[in-house]
Design an enzyme around this catalytic site. Sequence first.
Site, mmCIF file in Angstrom:
data_model
loop_
_atom_site.group_PDB
_atom_site.id
_atom_site.type_symbol
_atom_site.label_atom_id
_atom_site.label_comp_id
_atom_site.label_asym_id
_atom_site.label_seq_id
_atom_site.Cartn_x
_atom_site.Cartn_y
_atom_site.Cartn_z
ATOM 1 N N HIS A 154 0.826 -1.210 0.000
ATOM 2 C CA HIS A 154 0.000 0.000 0.000
ATOM 3 C C HIS A 154 0.860 1.259 0.000
ATOM 4 C CE1 HIS A 154 -1.943 -3.331 2.239
ATOM 5 N NE2 HIS A 154 -2.926 -3.078 1.414
HETATM 6 FE FE1 FES Z 1 0.261 -1.995 3.732
HETATM 7 FE FE2 FES Z 1 2.903 -2.286 3.993
HETATM 8 S S1 FES Z 1 1.823 -0.590 3.245
HETATM 9 S S2 FES Z 1 1.362 -3.712 4.419
#
Ligand code: FES
Length: 200
Positions: free
Chosen positions: A165
């Site tokens: 993410h």
């Molecule tokens: Fe979501 Fe690393 S940014 S698990």
Amino acid sequence: MAAQETSLNPSHGPDDEPSRRDIIMIAATGFAAIGAAAALWPLLDQMNPDSSALSLASTEVDISHVDTGQAITVMWRGKPIFIRHRTDEEIAKAKDVNVDDLRDPLARNANLPDNAPATDDNRAAKDREPWLVMIGICTHLGCIPKGQAVGDYKGEFGGWFCPCHGSQYDTAGRIRLGPAPQNMAIPPYTFTSDTKIKIG
Ligand code: FES
């Protein structure tokens, strides 16, 4: 004779000597007890921590081959441990940060008090600032960030980038951008020599 064989203690003779039938019954009982103990042993044995589990409680890592600018990943208690031999530039970048500006101001270092601030000194190995030893798990949802291998994208801050993410960590493993709430954790460890680290 028939009545004798169905009595409670049918096989003792007049002299109270064990009869052949007694001996067979004693032997059968003995074998049954040994059989039960043998069946129980694997159960008891598996309740002890086996040697592989004990050996995983701590692990010793040879870092003699990790040159400046390189990193290795080892496993400890089922978790990836990132060990990076930082360059002077990476160290300078990590030091040039105001802790008050960090999302997570805590060092998250198992070797220090819980309230230790997230300075580079408190993140790097004690008296060995080129070395950063860290649990390589993103604090958002637990992905393993990129940044260990040569050629990996390390994010805007030169540390680690989590592709799940988009969390970005700096060269001290502190969260700088993206959804992760905390700095990556530092495990308990000690340098047992200049070239060996004992983790755990
Ligand atoms: Fe979501 Fe690393 S940014 S698990």
